[in-house]
Motif scaffolding. Sequence first.
Motif, short mmCIF file in Angstrom:
data_model
loop_
_atom_site.label_atom_id
_atom_site.label_comp_id
_atom_site.label_asym_id
_atom_site.label_seq_id
_atom_site.Cartn_x
_atom_site.Cartn_y
_atom_site.Cartn_z
N UNK A 116 -0.25 -15.49 -16.28
CA UNK A 116 -0.07 -14.98 -14.92
C UNK A 116 -1.32 -15.21 -14.07
N UNK A 117 -2.49 -14.99 -14.65
CA UNK A 117 -3.73 -15.19 -13.90
C UNK A 117 -3.93 -16.66 -13.55
N UNK A 118 -3.58 -17.55 -14.46
CA UNK A 118 -3.71 -18.98 -14.18
C UNK A 118 -2.77 -19.39 -13.05
N UNK A 119 -1.57 -18.84 -13.06
CA UNK A 119 -0.59 -19.19 -12.02
C UNK A 119 -1.05 -18.70 -10.64
N UNK A 120 -1.43 -17.41 -10.54
CA UNK A 120 -1.79 -16.87 -9.22
C UNK A 120 -3.14 -17.39 -8.74
N UNK A 121 -4.04 -17.72 -9.69
CA UNK A 121 -5.34 -18.24 -9.30
C UNK A 121 -5.37 -19.75 -9.20
N UNK A 122 -4.73 -20.41 -10.13
CA UNK A 122 -4.78 -21.86 -10.17
C UNK A 122 -3.98 -22.54 -9.09
N UNK A 123 -2.88 -21.94 -8.67
CA UNK A 123 -2.02 -22.57 -7.68
C UNK A 123 -2.09 -21.88 -6.32
N UNK A 124 -3.12 -21.07 -6.11
CA UNK A 124 -3.26 -20.41 -4.81
C UNK A 124 -3.49 -21.45 -3.72
N UNK A 125 -3.12 -21.10 -2.50
CA UNK A 125 -3.23 -22.03 -1.39
C UNK A 125 -3.97 -21.36 -0.24
N UNK A 126 -5.18 -21.83 0.04
CA UNK A 126 -6.06 -21.25 1.05
C UNK A 126 -6.22 -19.74 0.84
N UNK A 127 -6.54 -19.40 -0.39
CA UNK A 127 -6.76 -18.01 -0.78
C UNK A 127 -8.09 -17.94 -1.53
N UNK A 128 -8.93 -16.99 -1.16
CA UNK A 128 -10.23 -16.84 -1.78
C UNK A 128 -11.34 -17.17 -0.81
N UNK A 129 -12.48 -16.55 -1.01
CA UNK A 129 -13.57 -16.63 -0.03
C UNK A 129 -14.03 -18.05 0.25
N UNK A 179 -2.66 -1.40 4.18
CA UNK A 179 -2.60 -2.76 3.65
C UNK A 179 -2.55 -2.74 2.13
N UNK A 180 -1.78 -3.66 1.55
CA UNK A 180 -1.66 -3.77 0.11
C UNK A 180 -1.86 -5.22 -0.31
N UNK A 181 -2.14 -5.42 -1.59
CA UNK A 181 -2.15 -6.76 -2.14
C UNK A 181 -0.72 -7.27 -2.22
N UNK A 182 -0.60 -8.57 -2.34
CA UNK A 182 0.72 -9.19 -2.50
C UNK A 182 1.40 -8.61 -3.76
N UNK A 183 2.72 -8.45 -3.74
CA UNK A 183 3.43 -7.85 -4.90
C UNK A 183 3.15 -8.53 -6.23
N UNK A 184 2.84 -9.83 -6.22
CA UNK A 184 2.58 -10.51 -7.49
C UNK A 184 1.37 -9.91 -8.20
N UNK A 185 0.41 -9.42 -7.43
CA UNK A 185 -0.78 -8.81 -8.03
C UNK A 185 -0.47 -7.41 -8.57
N UNK A 191 -9.70 -12.10 1.88
CA UNK A 191 -9.54 -13.28 1.04
C UNK A 191 -8.13 -13.80 0.98
N UNK A 192 -7.22 -13.22 1.79
CA UNK A 192 -5.80 -13.63 1.82
C UNK A 192 -5.05 -13.31 0.53
N UNK A 193 -5.44 -12.24 -0.15
CA UNK A 193 -4.70 -11.79 -1.33
C UNK A 193 -3.62 -10.77 -0.97
N UNK A 194 -3.51 -10.45 0.30
CA UNK A 194 -2.53 -9.48 0.77
C UNK A 194 -1.16 -10.11 0.97
#
Length: 376
Positions: A40-53, A2-8, A363-366
């Motif tokens: 980049x961090x604001x984009x991947x964190x701020x606009x995430x959708x049902x991602x994170x504990x 398993x890997x993180x999503x390519x954006x990470x 956490x759905x970061x994959x």
Amino acid sequence: MAFLHPVFAVIFLFLLFCTLMEVYGTGEKKSWCVWIAGIMLVIVGGFRFFVGADYPIYNNLFHGFSTYISYQDVFDKAFFQDSKEQIEWIFVLLNKWIYDLGMPFYIVTFVMAVITVSLKLSTIYKNVAFPAMAILFYYMPVVFFEDFGQMRQGIGIAICVFSFRYIKSRNLPMFMLMMYLALGFHKTSIVFIPAYWIVKIPMNSYRIFLAIAISIILAPFEVYRLVGPFLENMAPQDIAGGYMYIDDAVYGQTLETGLTDIVKIFFILVIIIYDKEACEKVLYYEYMRNLGVFGFCLFYLLRMNSIFAVRLPGAYMFFATMFLIPNIMYAVKDEVKRVLYLGFTTYLIAMYFYFGKGSGQGGNFGPNYQNVLWLK
């Protein structure tokens, strides 16, 4: 595997490239690296959708606040009056404003990401000689737990970190204002109030060793129980189980000995050995060092309680990792600098893959990571 999503992976490789320029280049700060990383961090964190504990319950609370909580409840909480609202008032107020304006929940996560990332990265850039290295430590994996998961505590820590400018200038009224705002997002921020005075304690390598050694020795005796009622009140109650996200010794979340414990010992040795060089070359390093060392002491004193040990020293540990280690790397001789860089980047690369196959998936970061900017 398993890997993180390519954006990470893109963010990780970008930060790794920036650290190479810092260590093997001219050693000058690159503001554009910090800006791009922040965006980049604001984009991947701020606009995430049902991602994170904690995302699912935060999402539910967003609608619940406006249904069950009035503005009077919020302001009663702000002025320490009796209120039926149990969650910190600024977080509730932010949610209510956004909900009442008819905007969706991802605006809440976006606003919080903007605040926490900008406060942390701007303070890093101002006080750390190798800011890209500091951001790489922050990225792997602190940001995923702290800011893309436990958002309230993440922003509380961000305000505590930002308050460092008022600690340096010895501006107590502004520092206390920052603590009030931090408490408006997470009550554990109260643990950072002594920071204003801790920075003035005279320290050296011997005293650092002694303070941490005593803390380790006292850990099994659970001395924190002497102030048990206070700590019980400060103990964060996770808003949600969300995903099975916090059950991994590698991240110091259990009482087992894991990779984090080994890395902490290595960090401590580096801080002790190179204290003099860093003090000579980095402005206000002594202040940062005292905060970081206190974080280690607090961690070990609370070690027998995993919730206390992980959560309560959060702001201090941010200084220990993101401020001290990159500044030490800047201060030491070139040959030592490159050895440290090789060691720390090897650890961070290993952590990237370990996180990717473990908590990152929970956490759905994959590969299942979703972002509202590209949702179909």
